[in-house]
Design a protein around this motif. Sequence first.
Motif, PDB file in Angstrom:
ATOM      1  N   PHE A  90      72.929  29.189  13.210  1.00  0.00           N
ATOM      2  CA  PHE A  90      71.996  30.289  13.469  1.00  0.00           C
ATOM      3  C   PHE A  90      70.739  29.840  14.207  1.00  0.00           C
ATOM      4  O   PHE A  90      70.312  30.495  15.150  1.00  0.00           O
ATOM      5  CB  PHE A  90      71.622  30.982  12.151  1.00  0.00           C
ATOM      6  N   CYS A  91      70.141  28.748  13.792  1.00  0.00           N
ATOM      7  CA  CYS A  91      68.886  28.323  14.424  1.00  0.00           C
ATOM      8  C   CYS A  91      69.092  27.802  15.835  1.00  0.00           C
ATOM      9  O   CYS A  91      68.159  27.808  16.644  1.00  0.00           O
ATOM     10  CB  CYS A  91      68.206  27.252  13.579  1.00  0.00           C
ATOM     11  N   LEU A  92      70.282  27.351  16.144  1.00  0.00           N
ATOM     12  CA  LEU A  92      70.580  26.855  17.485  1.00  0.00           C
ATOM     13  C   LEU A  92      71.305  27.892  18.334  1.00  0.00           C
ATOM     14  O   LEU A  92      71.804  27.584  19.410  1.00  0.00           O
ATOM     15  CB  LEU A  92      71.424  25.572  17.388  1.00  0.00           C
ATOM     16  N   SER A  93      71.340  29.138  17.864  1.00  0.00           N
ATOM     17  CA  SER A  93      72.029  30.205  18.578  1.00  0.00           C
ATOM     18  C   SER A  93      71.095  30.878  19.569  1.00  0.00           C
ATOM     19  O   SER A  93      69.926  30.513  19.710  1.00  0.00           O
ATOM     20  CB  SER A  93      72.559  31.235  17.578  1.00  0.00           C
ATOM     21  N   SER A  94      71.600  31.917  20.225  1.00  0.00           N
ATOM     22  CA  SER A  94      70.784  32.662  21.190  1.00  0.00           C
ATOM     23  C   SER A  94      69.754  33.551  20.507  1.00  0.00           C
ATOM     24  O   SER A  94      68.816  34.027  21.137  1.00  0.00           O
ATOM     25  CB  SER A  94      71.686  33.525  22.087  1.00  0.00           C
ATOM     26  N   LEU A  95      69.923  33.804  19.197  1.00  0.00           N
ATOM     27  CA  LEU A  95      68.971  34.604  18.416  1.00  0.00           C
ATOM     28  C   LEU A  95      68.521  33.747  17.234  1.00  0.00           C
ATOM     29  O   LEU A  95      68.894  33.981  16.094  1.00  0.00           O
ATOM     30  CB  LEU A  95      69.632  35.893  17.931  1.00  0.00           C
ATOM     31  N   PRO A  96      67.701  32.722  17.501  1.00  0.00           N
ATOM     32  CA  PRO A  96      67.437  31.710  16.483  1.00  0.00           C
ATOM     33  C   PRO A  96      66.499  32.175  15.373  1.00  0.00           C
ATOM     34  O   PRO A  96      65.299  32.335  15.569  1.00  0.00           O
ATOM     35  CB  PRO A  96      66.793  30.576  17.297  1.00  0.00           C
ATOM     36  N   THR A  97      67.065  32.424  14.225  1.00  0.00           N
ATOM     37  CA  THR A  97      66.286  32.723  13.027  1.00  0.00           C
ATOM     38  C   THR A  97      67.165  32.457  11.822  1.00  0.00           C
ATOM     39  O   THR A  97      68.391  32.563  11.898  1.00  0.00           O
ATOM     40  CB  THR A  97      65.773  34.174  13.027  1.00  0.00           C
ATOM     41  N   TYR A  98      66.555  32.087  10.690  1.00  0.00           N
ATOM     42  CA  TYR A  98      67.327  31.718   9.513  1.00  0.00           C
ATOM     43  C   TYR A  98      67.739  32.971   8.737  1.00  0.00           C
ATOM     44  O   TYR A  98      67.209  34.059   8.961  1.00  0.00           O
ATOM     45  CB  TYR A  98      66.515  30.764   8.635  1.00  0.00           C
ATOM     46  N   ILE A  99      68.662  32.825   7.774  1.00  0.00           N
ATOM     47  CA  ILE A  99      69.273  33.995   7.136  1.00  0.00           C
ATOM     48  C   ILE A  99      69.138  33.978   5.625  1.00  0.00           C
ATOM     49  O   ILE A  99      69.865  34.689   4.939  1.00  0.00           O
ATOM     50  CB  ILE A  99      70.751  34.121   7.537  1.00  0.00           C
ATOM     51  N   SER A 100      68.199  33.205   5.087  1.00  0.00           N
ATOM     52  CA  SER A 100      67.943  33.235   3.648  1.00  0.00           C
ATOM     53  C   SER A 100      66.929  34.342   3.368  1.00  0.00           C
ATOM     54  O   SER A 100      65.767  34.252   3.765  1.00  0.00           O
ATOM     55  CB  SER A 100      67.405  31.882   3.176  1.00  0.00           C
ATOM     56  N   ILE A 101      67.349  35.405   2.688  1.00  0.00           N
ATOM     57  CA  ILE A 101      66.527  36.603   2.525  1.00  0.00           C
ATOM     58  C   ILE A 101      65.278  36.290   1.714  1.00  0.00           C
ATOM     59  O   ILE A 101      65.357  35.766   0.600  1.00  0.00           O
ATOM     60  CB  ILE A 101      67.338  37.717   1.852  1.00  0.00           C
ATOM     61  N   ASN A 102      64.112  36.621   2.283  1.00  0.00           N
ATOM     62  CA  ASN A 102      62.820  36.331   1.630  1.00  0.00           C
ATOM     63  C   ASN A 102      62.746  34.872   1.203  1.00  0.00           C
ATOM     64  O   ASN A 102      62.176  34.551   0.156  1.00  0.00           O
ATOM     65  CB  ASN A 102      62.596  37.232   0.421  1.00  0.00           C
ATOM     66  N   GLY A 103      63.293  33.984   2.030  1.00  0.00           N
ATOM     67  CA  GLY A 103      63.501  32.597   1.612  1.00  0.00           C
ATOM     68  C   GLY A 103      62.401  31.633   1.969  1.00  0.00           C
ATOM     69  O   GLY A 103      62.680  30.431   2.070  1.00  0.00           O
ATOM     70  N   ALA A 104      61.166  32.096   2.151  1.00  0.00           N
ATOM     71  CA  ALA A 104      60.070  31.174   2.456  1.00  0.00           C
ATOM     72  C   ALA A 104      58.774  31.677   1.842  1.00  0.00           C
ATOM     73  O   ALA A 104      58.486  32.876   1.866  1.00  0.00           O
ATOM     74  CB  ALA A 104      59.908  31.008   3.968  1.00  0.00           C
ATOM     75  N   ILE A 105      57.987  30.750   1.283  1.00  0.00           N
ATOM     76  CA  ILE A 105      56.683  31.054   0.701  1.00  0.00           C
ATOM     77  C   ILE A 105      55.696  30.001   1.180  1.00  0.00           C
ATOM     78  O   ILE A 105      55.921  28.802   0.981  1.00  0.00           O
ATOM     79  CB  ILE A 105      56.719  31.042  -0.835  1.00  0.00           C
ATOM     80  N   ALA A 106      54.620  30.425   1.809  1.00  0.00           N
ATOM     81  CA  ALA A 106      53.553  29.514   2.226  1.00  0.00           C
ATOM     82  C   ALA A 106      52.388  29.642   1.260  1.00  0.00           C
ATOM     83  O   ALA A 106      51.947  30.746   0.943  1.00  0.00           O
ATOM     84  CB  ALA A 106      53.100  29.834   3.651  1.00  0.00           C
ATOM     85  N   LEU A 107      51.873  28.495   0.779  1.00  0.00           N
ATOM     86  CA  LEU A 107      50.811  28.490  -0.226  1.00  0.00           C
ATOM     87  C   LEU A 107      49.668  27.571   0.200  1.00  0.00           C
ATOM     88  O   LEU A 107      49.905  26.448   0.638  1.00  0.00           O
ATOM     89  CB  LEU A 107      51.357  28.007  -1.573  1.00  0.00           C
ATOM     90  N   PRO A 108      48.425  28.016   0.052  1.00  0.00           N
ATOM     91  CA  PRO A 108      47.284  27.137   0.329  1.00  0.00           C
ATOM     92  C   PRO A 108      47.090  26.136  -0.802  1.00  0.00           C
ATOM     93  O   PRO A 108      47.112  26.497  -1.985  1.00  0.00           O
ATOM     94  CB  PRO A 108      46.104  28.111   0.420  1.00  0.00           C
ATOM     95  N   PHE A 109      46.924  24.869  -0.453  1.00  0.00           N
ATOM     96  CA  PHE A 109      46.706  23.812  -1.434  1.00  0.00           C
ATOM     97  C   PHE A 109      45.227  23.419  -1.485  1.00  0.00           C
ATOM     98  O   PHE A 109      44.645  23.277  -2.540  1.00  0.00           O
ATOM     99  CB  PHE A 109      47.575  22.608  -1.082  1.00  0.00           C
ATOM    100  N   ASN A 110      44.633  23.248  -0.313  1.00  0.00           N
ATOM    101  CA  ASN A 110      43.182  23.094  -0.180  1.00  0.00           C
ATOM    102  C   ASN A 110      42.786  23.600   1.201  1.00  0.00           C
ATOM    103  O   ASN A 110      43.580  24.301   1.843  1.00  0.00           O
ATOM    104  CB  ASN A 110      42.731  21.650  -0.444  1.00  0.00           C
TER     105      ASN A 110
END
Length: 317
Positions: free
Chosen positions: A103-123
Amino acid sequence: MQSSKLKLVLLFSFSFHIISLAQKHDNNWIIGYDGGTNIDFNNGYPNIYYADRPSDMGVTNACMSDSLGNLLFYTNGCKIFNSNDEIMDNGNHLNPGFVYDEFCLSSLPTYISINGAIALPFNDSIYYLFHQSAKIEFDDPNVYLYTDRLYYSIINMNYNNDLGRVIDKNIIVLEDTMHSGDFTSVRHANGIDWWILAAKRETNQYFTVSLTGNGAVTVETQSIGDSTKYISDGAGQALFSPDGTKYVRYNPVDEIQIFDFNRTTGELSNYQKITIPGDTAFVGGAAISPNSRYLYISSQVKFYQYDLQATDIAASR
């Protein structure tokens, strides 16, 4: 979270992961394909506009702004991009494996894990990105997709003239099957650490991940409530109330599951299950009001409101 954000959570709950923070770390959302759409909350209302970006933003999606609401970075589960819409230094090749290659190396590169990322501030300069990888199994004629691994990567914004660098990447937190979509986080009661919750697939087991102020990442498990069904995988949403005292999971198959959450110990308790009306679609979304009192559930044709402070929550619909 402003009321305008609450409405948009219900509308876009399957496009990206949302984190409610006291500061402005969640003031920019980036969604969509062919460059993407921006949703900017810095003026107190949603300013929505198209952006010509060299990336597609699918169901794996996380954005991070600084405490003033300035966009720092975002990810589509394949790559991490900086505020100039360039691949961040060492920001390529998240979630390695078959799904990345397909998927990431395809013509429509995006991952397919639903709601599969969380970014958090540490400092002020360090941010943690927790991300789930997907696995595909073929059992002709069926194809099964589920999450099988949880990673974290660390971003330091002090590099490259404040455009950032990924200083650690794809560090394994746990290897197990997880329920797609039910992946969320909340601040520890001490205001420094974080709790990240993921649910094990087709069970009543929960993985409680702790990110402490010294950077330690540990995992505990707890079993509580009813087991989920495999057909509900990826069909709903999990979230904490803004005050962190309630944890809610919802999908139309397993229905509404409500727990009390202890922000000091990370434990779930006081499980309640609520049956929803029959007009509900196969997928649905959930949101909780800024004062942590009202739960909103989206169905096929209606929004439902529940009072989380009611003696009988189900009867308050």
